[in-house]
Design an enzyme around this catalytic site. Structure first.
Site, PDB file in Angstrom:
ATOM      1  N   THR A   9       8.279   4.763   2.060  1.00 51.03           N
ATOM      2  CA  THR A   9       8.245   3.444   1.420  1.00 51.03           C
ATOM      3  C   THR A   9       9.579   3.133   0.728  1.00 51.03           C
ATOM      4  O   THR A   9      10.260   4.036   0.268  1.00 51.03           O
ATOM      5  CB  THR A   9       7.124   3.472   0.360  1.00 51.03           C
ATOM      6  OG1 THR A   9       5.892   3.511   1.048  1.00 51.03           O
ATOM      7  CG2 THR A   9       7.151   2.283  -0.566  1.00 51.03           C
ATOM      8  N   ASP A  64      -0.925   1.648  -2.189  1.00 49.17           N
ATOM      9  CA  ASP A  64      -0.665   1.263  -3.580  1.00 49.17           C
ATOM     10  C   ASP A  64       0.450   0.223  -3.714  1.00 49.17           C
ATOM     11  O   ASP A  64       0.505  -0.512  -4.701  1.00 49.17           O
ATOM     12  CB  ASP A  64      -0.287   2.494  -4.412  1.00 49.17           C
ATOM     13  CG  ASP A  64       0.955   3.175  -3.856  1.00 49.17           C
ATOM     14  OD1 ASP A  64       1.010   3.382  -2.621  1.00 49.17           O
ATOM     15  OD2 ASP A  64       1.874   3.488  -4.626  1.00 49.17           O
TER      16      ASP A  64
HETATM   17  N1  ASP Z   1       2.702   4.720  -1.127  1.00 54.86           N
HETATM   18  C1  ASP Z   1       2.655   4.377   0.267  1.00 54.86           C
HETATM   19  C2  ASP Z   1       1.221   4.195   0.690  1.00 54.86           C
HETATM   20  O1  ASP Z   1       0.388   4.970   0.304  1.00 54.86           O
HETATM   21  C3  ASP Z   1       3.266   5.409   1.149  1.00 54.86           C
HETATM   22  C4  ASP Z   1       4.678   5.762   0.812  1.00 54.86           C
HETATM   23  O2  ASP Z   1       5.060   5.809  -0.354  1.00 54.86           O
HETATM   24  O3  ASP Z   1       5.449   6.018   1.755  1.00 54.86           O
HETATM   25  O4  ASP Z   1       0.962   3.298   1.443  1.00 54.86           O
END
Ligand code: ASP
Length: 363
Positions: free
Chosen positions: A229, A260
């Site tokens: 992300t 999230d």
């Molecule tokens: N937080 C993101 C999710 O759970 C994944 C990530 O941080 O790459 O969708």
């Protein structure tokens, strides 16, 4: 006449007192995901590519702040660079769902007004962060999902692409590996169940380091525990904070799963009274821990510093709950925090005093 000029002077004094200039404090912080990122599993070429990508995002975002742009505009500029790069799990280069699709989530929040915007599960919007900003600025809502969000983005003149635009071979192969691993694990687990052994989430997580895949409720969720992300937090010369996050979520996620990143208060949060936060990590844990808001609340109600509040949530609470990942955060004085409880986190910052750094590993 005398009375009039006195009133005028008073008004001018008031205006200058309120319009405090934060030019000496402008700050931009970015992340490109946390996870199992170690020197041992990184080639020099790959590291160079990531550093270049992060560097460009920092540069584009900071230029906006230097020219007197707002923190929201700076966050958008930095995130769009990472969305357009296939290296990061956002926009082009997003991970694949179990069904072989790319479903994107993004959010923005403005610390001055507490206004926020988010899109979730979109498949045709080239830059989801811009769509999140459009939701904030041009709609009466905070979050729009799926087809409706795509229709809205189109109406607002944002760039729409064919879903195939988001395809990258590396991410597609990662999905195939995750599925293969899942098949093996499920066969294996069927035997265990016959023996009556309980499979707790705890046990599944402990198995993860061996395979390099994230196990969650019996599903192989994402490869190598890399949460790619992207996010950005900024403080502009007007003293306003903003936070933005954009993601493809987690490899092999099930249809309709939202992480999230677009949940205000979890992966994205900003409040001028406290801080701006953008997170990366295992979304389910970050949602349940309301990470962004918790950091802000610790500052607001307990008077904690930004560093202490961010550490309390990321290095204590999330660790106790098994939630892997990290955050970037900035407060109104330009203090920054970038804690993570994983092996590494792509991250970088630029400050008005010329301090500038790009970091990847723990040490
Ligand atoms: N937080 C993101 C999710 O759970 C994944 C990530 O941080 O790459 O969708």
């Amino acid at each position: 006449m005398k009375k009039l000029s006195f009133t005028l002077l008073l008004v001018l004094l008031c205006i200058s007192a309120f319009a405090q200039d934060y030019s000496d404090r402008i700050t931009l912080v970015i992340h490109g995901g946390a996870g199992t990122i170690t020197r041992a599993n990184m080639s020099p070429e790959r590291e160079k590519a990531y550093r270049e990508g992060l560097n460009l995002a920092l540069q584009k975002g900071y230029e906006v702040l230097e020219k007197g742009g707002t923190s929201v505009q700076a966050v958008e500029a930095a995130i769009r660079v990472m969305e357009d790069s296939p290296l990061f799990n956002a926009g082009k280069g997003a991970v694949f769902t179990n069904e072989g699709k790319n479903e994107l989530d993004a959010a923005i929040m403005e610390g001055k007004t507490l206004k926020a915007g988010a899109v979730a599960g979109v498949t045709t919007i080239k830059n989801p962060i811009s769509a999140a900003i459009a939701v904030m600025d041009k709609s009466a809502h905070v979050m729009m999902a799926g087809k409706g969000a795509e229709q809205f983005a189109k109406e607002k003149g944002l760039e729409i692409v064919d879903p195939s635009y988001f395809y990258t071979e590396a991410r597609y192969k990662a999905l195939q590996r995750a599925k293969e691993q899942e098949k093996t694990e499920l066969d294996h687990n069927t035997g265990q169940e016959k023996e009556g052994k309980a499979r707790t989430e705890e046990k599944e997580i402990k198995k993860a380091p061996k395979t390099g895949y994230r196990h969650f409720d019996g599903l192989i969720f994402t490869e190598g525990k890399k949460f790619g992300t992207v996010g950005c937090v900024a403080l502009d010369k007007y003293g306003n904070l903003a936070a933005g996050t954009s993601t493809g979520g987690m490899t092999n996620k099930r249809y309709g799963r939202i992480g999230d990143a677009p949940i205000i208060g979890a992966g994205t949060y900003a409040n001028n009274a406290t801080c701006a936060v953008s997170a990366t990590g295992h979304g389910e844990y970050f949602i349940r821990s309301v990470v962004g808001y918790d950091i802000s609340a610790l500052m607001e109600y307990k008077g904690m510093s930004l560093t202490d509040a961010a550490n309390e949530v990321v290095m204590k609470k999330l660790v106790e709950r098994g939630g892997e990942g990290g955050v970037i955060a900035v407060d109104r004085n330009g203090n920054i925090a970038m804690p993570f409880n994983s092996e590494g986190m792509y991250r970088g910052f630029v400050k008005a005093d010329g301090n500038r750094e790009i970091l990847i590993y723990k040490d």
